[in-house]
Design a protein around this motif. Structure first.
Motif, PDB file in Angstrom:
ATOM      1  N   GLY A   1      56.490  36.687  62.317  1.00 49.06           N
ATOM      2  CA  GLY A   1      56.668  35.271  61.966  1.00 49.06           C
ATOM      3  C   GLY A   1      57.392  35.104  60.653  1.00 49.06           C
ATOM      4  N   GLU A   2      57.143  36.020  59.725  1.00 51.15           N
ATOM      5  CA  GLU A   2      57.790  35.914  58.414  1.00 51.15           C
ATOM      6  C   GLU A   2      59.195  36.483  58.427  1.00 51.15           C
ATOM      7  OE1 GLU A   2      54.924  37.792  55.759  1.00 51.15           O
ATOM      8  OE2 GLU A   2      54.355  35.785  55.073  1.00 51.15           O
ATOM      9  N   ALA A   3      59.386  37.604  59.129  1.00 54.71           N
ATOM     10  CA  ALA A   3      60.654  38.339  59.030  1.00 54.71           C
ATOM     11  C   ALA A   3      61.577  38.071  60.207  1.00 54.71           C
ATOM     12  CB  ALA A   3      60.374  39.837  58.910  1.00 54.71           C
ATOM     13  N   GLY A   4      61.046  37.482  61.293  1.00 53.74           N
ATOM     14  CA  GLY A   4      61.850  37.349  62.509  1.00 53.74           C
ATOM     15  C   GLY A   4      61.919  38.676  63.239  1.00 53.74           C
ATOM     16  N   PRO A   5      62.662  38.720  64.371  1.00 50.17           N
ATOM     17  CA  PRO A   5      62.752  39.941  65.177  1.00 50.17           C
ATOM     18  C   PRO A   5      63.066  41.152  64.307  1.00 50.17           C
ATOM     19  CG  PRO A   5      63.827  38.129  66.312  1.00 50.17           C
ATOM     20  CD  PRO A   5      63.412  37.603  64.956  1.00 50.17           C
ATOM     21  N   SER A   6      62.315  42.233  64.504  1.00 50.68           N
ATOM     22  CA  SER A   6      62.374  43.379  63.596  1.00 50.68           C
ATOM     23  C   SER A   6      62.391  44.685  64.372  1.00 50.68           C
ATOM     24  CB  SER A   6      61.138  43.379  62.685  1.00 50.68           C
ATOM     25  OG  SER A   6      60.967  42.127  62.037  1.00 50.68           O
ATOM     26  N   THR A   7      62.981  45.708  63.777  1.00 50.71           N
ATOM     27  CA  THR A   7      62.893  47.048  64.358  1.00 50.71           C
ATOM     28  C   THR A   7      61.485  47.590  64.126  1.00 50.71           C
ATOM     29  OG1 THR A   7      63.516  48.183  62.339  1.00 50.71           O
ATOM     30  CG2 THR A   7      65.305  47.472  63.781  1.00 50.71           C
ATOM     31  N   GLN A   8      61.129  48.589  64.912  1.00 55.09           N
ATOM     32  CA  GLN A   8      59.797  49.166  64.763  1.00 55.09           C
ATOM     33  C   GLN A   8      59.676  49.907  63.429  1.00 55.09           C
ATOM     34  OE1 GLN A   8      59.037  49.600  69.566  1.00 55.09           O
ATOM     35  NE2 GLN A   8      58.522  51.307  68.241  1.00 55.09           N
TER      36      GLN A   8
ATOM     37  N   ALA B   1      52.579  49.285  56.736  1.00 55.18           N
ATOM     38  CA  ALA B   1      52.102  50.508  56.080  1.00 55.18           C
ATOM     39  C   ALA B   1      51.371  51.410  57.062  1.00 55.18           C
ATOM     40  CB  ALA B   1      51.222  50.178  54.874  1.00 55.18           C
ATOM     41  N   VAL B   2      51.969  51.573  58.242  1.00 50.95           N
ATOM     42  CA  VAL B   2      51.445  52.537  59.216  1.00 50.95           C
ATOM     43  C   VAL B   2      52.614  53.386  59.704  1.00 50.95           C
ATOM     44  CG1 VAL B   2      49.560  51.030  59.962  1.00 50.95           C
ATOM     45  CG2 VAL B   2      51.751  50.979  61.177  1.00 50.95           C
ATOM     46  N   THR B   3      52.315  54.414  60.514  1.00 52.59           N
ATOM     47  CA  THR B   3      53.380  55.280  61.004  1.00 52.59           C
ATOM     48  C   THR B   3      54.145  54.601  62.135  1.00 52.59           C
ATOM     49  OG1 THR B   3      51.925  56.298  62.626  1.00 52.59           O
ATOM     50  CG2 THR B   3      52.052  57.335  60.456  1.00 52.59           C
ATOM     51  N   PRO B   4      55.404  55.013  62.328  1.00 44.65           N
ATOM     52  CA  PRO B   4      56.183  54.465  63.451  1.00 44.65           C
ATOM     53  C   PRO B   4      55.467  54.674  64.792  1.00 44.65           C
ATOM     54  CG  PRO B   4      57.622  55.645  61.958  1.00 44.65           C
ATOM     55  CD  PRO B   4      56.221  55.881  61.469  1.00 44.65           C
ATOM     56  N   ARG B   5      54.808  55.825  64.947  1.00 38.36           N
ATOM     57  CA  ARG B   5      54.090  56.094  66.185  1.00 38.36           C
ATOM     58  C   ARG B   5      53.043  55.021  66.466  1.00 38.36           C
ATOM     59  NH1 ARG B   5      52.251  55.753  70.057  1.00 38.36           N
ATOM     60  NH2 ARG B   5      51.479  57.246  71.577  1.00 38.36           N
ATOM     61  N   ASN B   6      52.403  54.588  65.390  1.00 38.72           N
ATOM     62  CA  ASN B   6      51.370  53.571  65.504  1.00 38.72           C
ATOM     63  C   ASN B   6      51.966  52.257  65.992  1.00 38.72           C
ATOM     64  OD1 ASN B   6      49.084  52.036  65.208  1.00 38.72           O
ATOM     65  ND2 ASN B   6      48.545  52.928  63.259  1.00 38.72           N
ATOM     66  N   VAL B   7      53.130  51.918  65.469  1.00 41.27           N
ATOM     67  CA  VAL B   7      53.792  50.676  65.872  1.00 41.27           C
ATOM     68  C   VAL B   7      54.112  50.715  67.363  1.00 41.27           C
ATOM     69  CG1 VAL B   7      55.863  49.276  65.572  1.00 41.27           C
ATOM     70  CG2 VAL B   7      54.703  50.238  63.578  1.00 41.27           C
ATOM     71  N   THR B   8      54.522  51.881  67.866  1.00 36.00           N
ATOM     72  CA  THR B   8      54.771  52.001  69.313  1.00 36.00           C
ATOM     73  C   THR B   8      53.563  51.503  70.103  1.00 36.00           C
ATOM     74  OG1 THR B   8      56.236  53.911  69.005  1.00 36.00           O
ATOM     75  CG2 THR B   8      55.254  53.635  71.179  1.00 36.00           C
ATOM     76  N   GLY B   9      52.370  51.933  69.697  1.00 32.47           N
ATOM     77  CA  GLY B   9      51.154  51.538  70.408  1.00 32.47           C
ATOM     78  C   GLY B   9      50.858  50.055  70.282  1.00 32.47           C
ATOM     79  N   LEU B  10      51.026  49.511  69.071  1.00 34.62           N
ATOM     80  CA  LEU B  10      50.751  48.090  68.864  1.00 34.62           C
ATOM     81  C   LEU B  10      51.721  47.244  69.693  1.00 34.62           C
ATOM     82  CD1 LEU B  10      50.137  48.020  65.001  1.00 34.62           C
ATOM     83  CD2 LEU B  10      48.440  48.058  66.842  1.00 34.62           C
TER      84      LEU B  10
END
Lengths: 148, 148
Positions: free
Chosen positions: A43-50, A58-67
């Motif tokens: 909401g703050e940054a708009g469409p974003s890369t993982q 402040a988490v790992t890229p792998r974690n973002v994949t799951g979220l």
DNA sequence: TATTGTTATACTCTATAACTATA
DNA sequence: TATAGTTATAGAGTATAACAATA
């Protein structure tokens, strides 16, 4: 117990209360704290890369994949191709996701109004000044820790 | 953004800073937030049954089994027989656990002193009064929610 | 060579349901 | 019959390491 400790305890108490209000929002929306956090960042940054999301959360890229997997499954976001970098994806809110983000912001503002809206302005200003100075003092402490 | 929202954001910011200080403690002690929380409760209540811990932490009894397993493995607590109820166990800090609890309390008090220790008393009093009134207002909101 | 995201693996926290031992 | 704790099972969040595709 010193007054300073009592005040810190009350700040933490207020934080847990605010957290419980957020938990109610999450329950109603069928979401979890990390997923709401990700939506908030969108909401703050708009469409974003993982990668960008991983840094912001402040988490790992792998974690973002799951979220993101979870938020895709629940219909809140989609993975769109990045216009110039074929390695990357742009995590983008769906219509439903955008509505959830709006509701989140409204809920946050509403809570703020109900908590502080009718505090006398000069008292609220004192409150805010002490708060601001405290946050600055904390930043100093953290910097000293990091340099250690 | 209204002033109320800015103030709420600053409260949340302070809360995340305090959380990061706790995270540093956890890293150094090799512990996690839920385990530290359990130790904190033990420090306040003394040796406790797992049922009592489940209520205090607002988690299921099954969950407490896992947390206590971890703290037994790390040498912070032991399971002692309950003197009168053979079904129950008394989760009891070891010497190391008691030391960790003391360090936790000291770290908390130290942080409070560094954050609020040198704020002018009359400003800190105003701060605390606004904080207290806000917490009370929140309790009212929550009660209204629950009755709904 | 460096970066983006995913697969593989593992650990912690969390929950519900069924079960054992005891009250 | 009710309570204290555990076993069984499952899902979410987190991490590191190795890998494929792309820059």
């Amino acid at each position: 117990m010193t007054q300073a400790t009592e005040v810190l305890d009350r700040v933490l108490h207020l934080a847990t209360l605010v957290q419980s209000d957020l938990a109610r929002f999450e329950r109603e929306a069928g979401l979890t704290t990390p997923r709401v956090h990700l939506l908030w960042v969108l909401g703050e940054a708009g469409p974003s890369t993982q990668q960008a999301l991983a840094r912001a959360l402040a988490v790992t890229p792998r974690n973002v994949t799951g979220l993101v997997d979870g938020l895709v499954a629940s219909g809140h976001v989609t993975r769109e191709p990045h216009p110039t970098d074929r390695r990357a994806t742009l995590v983008t809110p769906t219509t439903q996701g955008a509505r959830t983000i709006r509701e989140l912001v409204e809920s946050h503002d509403d809570l703020a109004r109900r908590l502080f809206g009718d505090v006398a302005p000069e008292r609220l200003t004192t409150f805010d000044e002490v708060l601001g100075a405290t946050v600055e003092r904390f930043a100093g402490l953290m910097a000293a820790e990091a340099a250690r």
